[in-house]
Design a protein around this motif. Structure first.
Motif, PDB file in Angstrom:
ATOM      1  N   VAL A  15      39.490  67.685  36.948  1.00 20.86           N
ATOM      2  CA  VAL A  15      39.376  66.594  35.990  1.00 20.86           C
ATOM      3  C   VAL A  15      40.779  66.176  35.574  1.00 20.86           C
ATOM      4  N   VAL A  16      41.083  64.898  35.734  1.00 18.33           N
ATOM      5  CA  VAL A  16      42.418  64.399  35.416  1.00 18.33           C
ATOM      6  C   VAL A  16      42.313  63.085  34.643  1.00 18.33           C
ATOM      7  N   PRO A  17      43.257  62.839  33.724  1.00 17.25           N
ATOM      8  CA  PRO A  17      43.319  61.523  33.091  1.00 17.25           C
ATOM      9  C   PRO A  17      43.963  60.545  34.065  1.00 17.25           C
ATOM     10  N   GLY A  18      43.669  59.274  33.892  1.00 15.19           N
ATOM     11  CA  GLY A  18      44.282  58.308  34.787  1.00 15.19           C
ATOM     12  C   GLY A  18      43.798  56.907  34.527  1.00 15.19           C
ATOM     13  N   GLN A  19      44.195  56.029  35.434  1.00 13.27           N
ATOM     14  CA  GLN A  19      43.782  54.632  35.356  1.00 13.27           C
ATOM     15  C   GLN A  19      43.231  54.200  36.711  1.00 13.27           C
ATOM     16  N   LEU A  20      42.035  53.637  36.686  1.00 10.81           N
ATOM     17  CA  LEU A  20      41.376  53.156  37.891  1.00 10.81           C
ATOM     18  C   LEU A  20      41.483  51.637  37.921  1.00 10.81           C
ATOM     19  N   THR A  21      42.144  51.126  38.947  1.00  8.90           N
ATOM     20  CA  THR A  21      42.297  49.689  39.118  1.00  8.90           C
ATOM     21  C   THR A  21      41.355  49.218  40.209  1.00  8.90           C
ATOM     22  N   LEU A  22      40.453  48.300  39.876  1.00 12.11           N
ATOM     23  CA  LEU A  22      39.465  47.797  40.823  1.00 12.11           C
ATOM     24  C   LEU A  22      39.762  46.352  41.179  1.00 12.11           C
ATOM     25  N   ARG A  23      39.622  46.062  42.460  1.00 12.83           N
ATOM     26  CA  ARG A  23      39.845  44.700  42.970  1.00 12.83           C
ATOM     27  C   ARG A  23      38.610  44.273  43.757  1.00 12.83           C
ATOM     28  N   THR A  24      38.094  43.093  43.450  1.00 16.20           N
ATOM     29  CA  THR A  24      36.946  42.546  44.157  1.00 16.20           C
ATOM     30  C   THR A  24      37.428  41.557  45.212  1.00 16.20           C
ATOM     31  N   ILE A  25      36.997  41.775  46.446  1.00 14.44           N
ATOM     32  CA  ILE A  25      37.429  40.953  47.576  1.00 14.44           C
ATOM     33  C   ILE A  25      36.198  40.378  48.251  1.00 14.44           C
ATOM     34  N   ARG A  26      36.267  39.119  48.646  1.00 15.47           N
ATOM     35  CA  ARG A  26      35.148  38.496  49.346  1.00 15.47           C
ATOM     36  C   ARG A  26      35.334  38.662  50.847  1.00 15.47           C
ATOM     37  N   GLY A  27      34.314  39.259  51.490  1.00 15.00           N
ATOM     38  CA  GLY A  27      34.343  39.466  52.925  1.00 15.00           C
ATOM     39  C   GLY A  27      33.158  38.795  53.583  1.00 15.00           C
ATOM     40  N   LYS A  28      33.005  39.004  54.872  1.00 12.26           N
ATOM     41  CA  LYS A  28      31.916  38.342  55.597  1.00 12.26           C
ATOM     42  C   LYS A  28      30.548  38.888  55.188  1.00 12.26           C
ATOM     43  N   ASN A  29      30.517  40.091  54.596  1.00  8.46           N
ATOM     44  CA  ASN A  29      29.267  40.662  54.107  1.00  8.46           C
ATOM     45  C   ASN A  29      29.072  40.420  52.613  1.00  8.46           C
ATOM     46  N   GLY A  30      29.895  39.512  52.038  1.00  5.50           N
ATOM     47  CA  GLY A  30      29.849  39.272  50.612  1.00  5.50           C
ATOM     48  C   GLY A  30      30.974  40.013  49.894  1.00  5.50           C
TER      49      GLY A  30
END
Length: 229
Positions: A15-30
């Motif tokens: 278990v660790v503290p941290g920061q999760l960075t999420l990026r949404t990308i549009r592909g051929k499957n949505g």
């Protein structure tokens, strides 16, 4: 030295503290989601199916890392190598929007995790056509009625929940899509261990039905929850 068939992994969950960075990308499957987890022990790529439910942004919190492994995959003109973390849980405290530079920091040639999973499946052996007096008409492509079985051929877009229920009632289509989760309650927690294509269809359908995902509770609800400032 003989090649190792499986990637090396950490021994125990941590278990660790941290920061999760999420990026949404549009592909051929949505649209698909890729993540980067920054912690005191290092920075890791994260592409767990669970993250498909979360909107783009930066999330602070504590993360349970199940294992860490090296992963390489082909991209146009070569291959990419990265160190990935597989999460066993997380507690999120807050979210911030991505800046333009942060969004651009992700690779421009990110591979949809769905394509990775489909590419790992062995190709089916084609069946020999039966002898008939008349040419057989090709059968239309249909998705399995079982939401846990993906029969859609690679390269063919999966039908949306609306399309899937076109031949019957909407309720029948939703019951087939959500399986044991149907009928839906006021709150819904999706099972991210099912195949990723079905999970994406469930996420899209919940949005159509007026559900909102709450990242702190990690579930979907009909009622919008006010986030603490």
């Amino acid at each position: 030295m003989a090649a190792t068939p499986a990637p090396a992994r950490s021994v125990l969950p941590i278990v660790v503290p941290g920061q999760l960075t999420l990026r949404t990308i549009r592909g051929k499957n949505g649209p698909f989601t890729v993540g980067r987890l920054t912690t005191p022990i290092g920075e890791f790529a994260v592409k767990d199916a669970e993250l498909e439910q979360y909107p783009e942004g930066k999330y602070d919190g504590e993360f349970v890392i199940r294992y860490i492994f090296a992963k390489s995959y082909p991209v146009a003109g070569g291959a990419r190598f990265e160190v990935r973390a597989n999460l066993d849980g997380m507690t999120l405290n807050g979210i911030e929007k991505l800046s333009r530079d942060e969004a651009r920091s992700f690779a421009t040639q990110e591979v949809d995790p769905l394509e990775e999973e489909l590419g790992a499946q062995p190709a089916a052996t084609p069946a020999k056509p039966a002898r008939t007096s008349k040419p057989a008409k090709p059968a239309p492509v249909q998705a399995s009625a079982d939401p846990l079985v993906d029969t859609t051929p690679f390269g063919v877009d999966a039908p949306t929940p609306t399309m899937a229920s076109a031949t019957g009632s909407t309720e029948d289509g939703d019951a087939a899509l959500f399986g044991i989760l149907w009928p839906l309650g006021e709150s819904v927690k999706l099972d991210s261990t099912i195949d990723r294509r079905t999970l994406r269809a469930q996420i899209a359908r919940l949005g159509e039905l007026g559900y909102t995902h709450h990242y702190k509770a990690q579930e979907w609800s009909r009622q919008a929850e006010l986030e603490a400032a």
